[in-house]
Enzyme design. Sequence first.
Site, short mmCIF file in Angstrom:
data_model
loop_
_atom_site.label_atom_id
_atom_site.label_comp_id
_atom_site.label_asym_id
_atom_site.label_seq_id
_atom_site.Cartn_x
_atom_site.Cartn_y
_atom_site.Cartn_z
CD GLU A 1 -2.51 -0.85 2.78
OE1 GLU A 1 -2.73 0.26 3.29
OE2 GLU A 1 -2.78 -1.91 3.34
CB CYS B 1 2.99 7.03 3.38
SG CYS B 1 3.36 5.77 4.59
CB CYS C 1 5.98 -5.54 9.37
SG CYS C 1 7.20 -4.89 10.52
CB CYS D 1 3.63 -2.64 16.39
SG CYS D 1 5.38 -2.30 16.19
CB CYS E 1 0.92 -2.24 13.21
SG CYS E 1 1.45 -2.24 11.51
N GLY F 1 6.22 -2.53 6.85
CA GLY F 1 7.61 -2.91 6.97
C GLY F 1 8.40 -2.03 7.91
CD GLU F 2 12.14 -0.94 11.70
OE1 GLU F 2 11.26 -0.49 12.43
OE2 GLU F 2 13.13 -0.25 11.32
CB SER G 1 8.83 5.60 10.56
OG SER G 1 8.22 5.06 11.69
CB SER H 1 7.41 3.66 16.30
OG SER H 1 7.21 4.00 14.96
CG LEU H 2 9.01 6.49 22.81
CD1 LEU H 2 10.25 5.62 22.83
CD2 LEU H 2 9.37 7.90 23.29
CG HIS H 3 3.92 3.95 19.50
ND1 HIS H 3 3.40 5.07 18.91
CD2 HIS H 3 4.49 3.24 18.50
CE1 HIS H 3 3.64 5.03 17.61
NE2 HIS H 3 4.31 3.94 17.34
CG ASN I 1 -6.35 5.35 11.76
OD1 ASN I 1 -7.42 5.91 11.57
ND2 ASN I 1 -5.23 5.77 11.22
CB CYS J 1 0.38 1.36 8.45
SG CYS J 1 1.55 0.07 8.44
S1 SF4 Z 1 4.18 -0.31 13.12
FE1 SF4 Z 1 5.83 -0.51 11.62
S2 SF4 Z 1 7.37 -1.76 12.69
FE2 SF4 Z 1 5.47 -2.01 13.85
S3 SF4 Z 1 4.53 -3.85 12.96
FE3 SF4 Z 1 3.70 -2.08 11.83
S4 SF4 Z 1 4.98 -1.87 10.04
FE4 SF4 Z 1 6.09 -3.16 11.51
#
Ligand code: SF4
Length: 351
Positions: free
Chosen positions: A92, A105, A112, A116, A119, A164-165, A196, A219-221, A295, A338
């Site tokens: 996407e 983006c 991934c 997380c 996600c 993806g990371e 990111s 990405s701290l969160h 979201n 995402c």
């Molecule tokens: S937020 Fe980013 S790093 Fe975390 S699972 Fe989703 S795509 Fe992977």
Amino acid sequence: MDRLQLLGMDDVELLTFVTDTLGESKFRAKQIREWLNRGAAIDEMTNLSAALRSKLSEIAVANPVTIMESYKSKLDETEKFLYALPDGNLIEGVVMRYHHGDTLCVSTQVGCRMGCAFCASTLEGRVRNLTPGEILGQVAAANRHIQKEDPSRRVHNIVLMGSGEPLDNYDNVVKFLKLVNDPAGLNISLRNVSLSTCGLVPRMYDFAEEGLPVTLSLSLHAPNDEIRKKLMPVANAYPYEQVIAACKNYVEKTGRRVIFEYALVKDVNSDTKCADELAKRLRGLQCHVNLIPLNDVKERNLSAPTRQTVEAFQRRLALKNISATVRREMGADIEGACGQLRRKVLTQAKP
Ligand code: SF4
């Protein structure tokens, strides 16, 4: 046989391919590069002979990425793309139109493996890494798409925040960054690029040494390890202190401030106690905090807090001199977050 991806070749690789593999003169490489920058397919490269185009098409593809579907928001000018890859995988992308230009983006992996909790991209794990040509191909395909409507538009800013990371696909992402910045290519300034990461500490140190003026988005969160571990399994491998130390190193090495992404999740990380703890952790660091009301992810049973809670969190950070903004929700009607769109399409495709 997998066809070669012309868009993923740097100038030296393209020149070698043209002279050694195709047996053509050097100037063909320049012609092909110009077509690639315009997002053209091989059969559109009309200043190459028909015989050469046919030979080229047998062994190579210009852009390995095609836009399969696009969805335009009715609420703003956000447009979401579902891209098809040569092996049938889907990824996407989303383009957001701002007064200072278009921001795209892009994804760096199919799926991934970081897990997380909030996600949708990670629900089926990592399928594979994207090649440099497939990452750059998203930019070229998006440019071509938006220019059909308005030739003055072009992707001006890039955020590597799709599925993806990026640092888990390190070499391909670094090559992509060099390609997208190439003056003979799309020539996008790396100052307009944000990468990111969920906090792969050793790779963050490597990345700081690359000499690329990219903005790092972390990405701290969460304000501490206890909450972070609930949301992000990566916190089990790299504790909070190590992640913050790697961010400090990035600031020192690149002179660029770090952006902290903080998704506010109802009843998890969004009360004022969390804001106070976060402010304490970030004190003295050259940074900015992006607050993102989550979201909703149906599969994970997580939702956003109220607007009042979000505003109270931001005020609390401001009180402690931490600059923070609440990210405006874009494309809320088109599965903006995402991984949501790809997942919806895949789920619908299943019997
Ligand atoms: S937020 Fe980013 S790093 Fe975390 S699972 Fe989703 S795509 Fe992977």
